[in-house]
Design a protein around this motif. Structure first.
Motif, mmCIF file in Angstrom:
data_model
loop_
_atom_site.group_PDB
_atom_site.id
_atom_site.type_symbol
_atom_site.label_atom_id
_atom_site.label_comp_id
_atom_site.label_asym_id
_atom_site.label_seq_id
_atom_site.Cartn_x
_atom_site.Cartn_y
_atom_site.Cartn_z
ATOM 1 N N SER B 2 -1.835 -4.147 53.370
ATOM 2 C CA SER B 2 -1.643 -4.920 54.509
ATOM 3 C C SER B 2 -0.636 -4.487 55.298
ATOM 4 C CB SER B 2 0.416 -5.624 53.118
ATOM 5 O OG SER B 2 0.943 -5.419 52.750
ATOM 6 N N THR B 7 5.469 -9.708 55.445
ATOM 7 C CA THR B 7 5.761 -10.357 54.426
ATOM 8 C C THR B 7 5.657 -12.084 55.244
ATOM 9 O OG1 THR B 7 8.458 -10.947 54.239
ATOM 10 C CG2 THR B 7 6.589 -9.197 52.567
ATOM 11 N N ALA B 30 3.577 -10.943 50.182
ATOM 12 C CA ALA B 30 2.855 -9.963 51.056
ATOM 13 C C ALA B 30 1.994 -8.894 50.846
ATOM 14 C CB ALA B 30 4.791 -8.862 50.284
ATOM 15 N N GLY B 31 0.631 -9.722 50.174
ATOM 16 C CA GLY B 31 -0.146 -9.820 50.587
ATOM 17 C C GLY B 31 -1.157 -10.492 48.897
ATOM 18 N N GLN B 42 1.574 -11.285 45.566
ATOM 19 C CA GLN B 42 1.149 -11.488 45.922
ATOM 20 C C GLN B 42 0.320 -12.998 46.343
ATOM 21 O OE1 GLN B 42 -1.226 -8.111 44.175
ATOM 22 N NE2 GLN B 42 -1.701 -7.852 46.308
ATOM 23 N N PHE B 94 -3.052 -9.676 57.048
ATOM 24 C CA PHE B 94 -2.698 -8.581 55.948
ATOM 25 C C PHE B 94 -3.813 -7.931 56.043
ATOM 26 C CE2 PHE B 94 -0.477 -12.827 53.243
ATOM 27 C CZ PHE B 94 0.974 -11.934 53.525
ATOM 28 N N GLU B 95 -4.805 -8.370 56.993
ATOM 29 C CA GLU B 95 -5.543 -7.207 57.403
ATOM 30 C C GLU B 95 -5.006 -5.892 58.724
ATOM 31 O OE1 GLU B 95 -8.659 -8.834 59.523
ATOM 32 O OE2 GLU B 95 -10.310 -7.537 57.963
#
Lengths: 346, 346, 346
Positions: B2, B7, B30-31, B42, B94-95
């Motif tokens: 991420s 977040t 966060a991912g 996640q 998250f990219e």
């Protein structure tokens, strides 16, 4: 075709490669050739006893053969358990090696956050992106583009015009041929039916590509990066040209694929498999170790038993083919007329 | 995987994407990850109720599910009508986005008659030819070659090493992956029987390629320009890797093709079609809207009814396959022996 | 679409190309178009009498037709034995020609041991390796990479981003489209069972690629160099996009292949063959002159008689297809039940 002036004797070859010599140890070898074309200064090989007739007619100075094919021959021979393997090792001596000088060519564009280790060779007109690392002993040929967060291991070679898009990690001694593209977005799309006419949205491709040691990747082959986790080639995987490996695929060690194979997403292929040219493998399957697939077959279900698999129909003259092919539409009617149960003899 | 330190809470995600929250609104994400691999920080998703068993075992902090799969679950969930679509939108947060700075890299070679609008990004070692235009907000990645009379719309991205040969017009937000070649000569040849031995002459390819908004074109895919008029992709067409689109083809909006499909010249394909991997479509056909073609099938006639179409034979172990395949040559004889008329049950 | 302001009269065209004029010799032609779209200032053609109805409705100023189609027509016509050939020659007059100026672009990287003859054009960001020669009148487009020991003949054009890896010799007037890779390593591997787990070793690829005069090679097509001797295309071979030609293959003069064909190693193909799109040809075969192979067929044995050949099954709706395809596994049982001998009617 050999490096300028290099010669080696039959005796030296026997010693270097652990082969048994018959005949003249002092015979000089200056190159290799086919049985039909090789001359007295060249070495050839006979891998298949079926072609033993060619041996008698060959003018080759030295021939690598199996023990059984050496009997009764009155010429200089090197006997090997696998003549093709022995030939390959010998022929490598005569391969002109392009000198890739260590250092970064002045026309290369290397990002300030990239790391090029001492002893790596970066050719002309190469681009290397942020946070990528090129190990000592790696060679990046002309026109390659390496994106962000890639890693090229020692002894690996990108011949020319290779693209590593993003998050691609190559092990050691990996060889990638021109036009190959590793780490492009996997083909992930989802149909969004909310708001206006249904349209595709892109599924982010957050994974990478991991390629093990000693892999070879052919010209214009593509290997997409994973959707969430990585697309993986284990070590010693050998891919020919124009192969498509979709996202999330995992290919086991020592598996080889001939040209134009297509492997759809999330399929796992075992070790020591051999996939014939232009074969297709559907997505989300599991193929066990030591599976062979013949050329242009389509694999639509998982395979749990080693062995050889095929699909397709035989080649015919088109007139016969048309007459028979149209009847394929009646196969079920035929079978029912003969009262064959749906699950019958295979 | 991420962007550094980003977040967002489950509650914020629910609000941003219009989803229904079950559980802890304050839970930080966060991912993203698969159900099997995601941890407490996640987010994951369950698109298919068949895999509901994995949900119970997943350690994912937040999971996107259908309403039916949310019942009786005691964990933080986001409920969406289509969890895969919702996941895709969330995952995009998250990219890591590569920063393509506006401006022309000093190593790019831009023709004096080309137009690069302010706010376009031209990467290193790019070539842009005469009378081509790159719109503001477009990004031309490293090593791309754009020939004459091309037009790249705003928000479009050529990732790297893409070639637009000549008279290629891309709409807005078009994404083209490395190695793709658009606008090469269509394959037009005519056998000239006058003067000496018959030989091929080239049919000039005077058309171009037009690509609508929001299309995606995969790595090493080729789209030839038209012989007289243009080869056309309408908007939101999604092409995977190594696809071949011949000259004069027209592909309808929202149609998607998997890797290695080949479409021969002058064929028209409708909207919302889905063409399976390595399928072939012959030339001069018309395929209506909403046609699906399964992998490696060959379409040899026009299709006027929506639905799914296939050709090919099932995979077998090669020994069984050989025994059966040889009988394919006798199919007509078999059918005649059973007195089946040529046009029978299908 | 025509070079700025160029026009020519119907009478001048008749004279230049040896055609018979019907109608108005002074009629000016400023471009070409389809029968449906061409206007009074444009020329069109009718190649197939089947579409003669379109002729009546066409607004084209001049139309190229067969003698039989000229009868009773009251408009300006050019009569040709083969209208498509005549059209092709006329249309070439209207093709905008990119000006490739002689000389070496300052961004090109040319090895000190390479020879670029006067009058050759080397575009931007080209790399040329040691001991390679570019003849006068050849044009190397932007982003091409030419390795060691290559030779490009006069009048040949590498459009853009073409790679000649090593020991590739092109004749005169050869046209190579973007992304093509010639002279990559043939796919030669041998399984070495000595020492540790069996692993692949590389068979050196010591040959080159030889391409005759007037060949055309499509975008992203790959032609590997030979293992010992050369991979050969004789003159006037025409290859479409994404074709794979493996090492040691020999393709006869005037043979044409449609897109995505795959030819495996050491196969010899005759003259004037026509190979349909996505067809496969297995290795070590001999195909005689004037063989046609229909699209997506697989050639698994040598062909000694000219003619047309096919494999595959017809397209069906998938429901019918599934019902019939499963019976393919019972074909041998069916045939045995009918007491058909293994070698029966074909």
């Amino acid at each position: 075709m050999s490096p300028e002036g290099f010669t080696i004797t039959a005796g030296e070859l026997a010693e270097r490669f652990g082969l048994v010599l018959h005949g003249d140890a002092a015979r000089p070898v200056a190159g290799v050739g086919t049985l039909a074309a090789a001359g007295p200064a060249q070495l050839s090989f006979l891998a298949n006893s079926k072609y033993r007739g060619q041996l008698a007619e060959s003018r080759a100075g030295v021939v690598v053969v199996r023990g059984a094919d050496a009997e009764g021959q009155d010429r200089t021979l090197l006997v090997a358990p696998d003549p093709y393997v022995a030939y390959s090792k010998i022929a490598a001596l005569f391969e002109p090696v392009a000198a890739n000088e260590p250092g970064i060519h002045p026309t290369a564009v290397v990002h300030a956050e990239a790391v090029v280790e001492d002893g790596a060779s970066i050719g002309p007109l190469v681009v290397i992106g942020a946070r990528s690392r090129i190990a000592a002993g790696a060679s990046i040929g002309p026109g390659c583009v390496i994106g962000e967060d890639c890693d090229v291991g020692g002894g690996s070679t990108l011949v020319a015009r290779v693209t590593l898009v993003r998050r691609v990690r190559l092990g050691q001694r990996v060889l990638v041929h021109p036009g190959a593209v590793l780490g492009a977005d996997g083909f992930g799309i989802a149909l969004d039916r909310e708001g206006g006419e249904p349209h595709w949205i892109k599924v982010p491709q957050l994974g990478g590509v991991r390629v093990g040691d000693d892999c070879e990747i052919g010209a214009n082959t593509t290997i997409d990066r994973g959707a969430i986790e990585d697309t993986v080639l284990e070590h010693d995987v050998r891919l020919d040209n124009q192969i498509q490996i979709a996202h999330n695929v995992r290919v086991g060690a020592h598996t080889a694929m001939a040209g134009c194979v297509a492997v759809a997403g999330s399929t796992t292929i075992g070790r020591y498999c051999m996939i014939g040219g232009a074969a297709g493998i559907a997505g989300h399957l599991e193929i066990c170790d030591r599976v062979m697939v013949t050329a242009m077959s389509l694999v639509t279900h998982s395979i749990r038993e080693p062995g050889e698999y095929s699909s397709g129909t035989p080649l015919m003259d088109s007139r016969s083919w048309r007459r028979n092919a149209v009847r394929y539409k009646q196969l079920d009617a035929l079978a029912r007329r003969l009262r064959l149960p749906t699950k019958g003899n295979e």
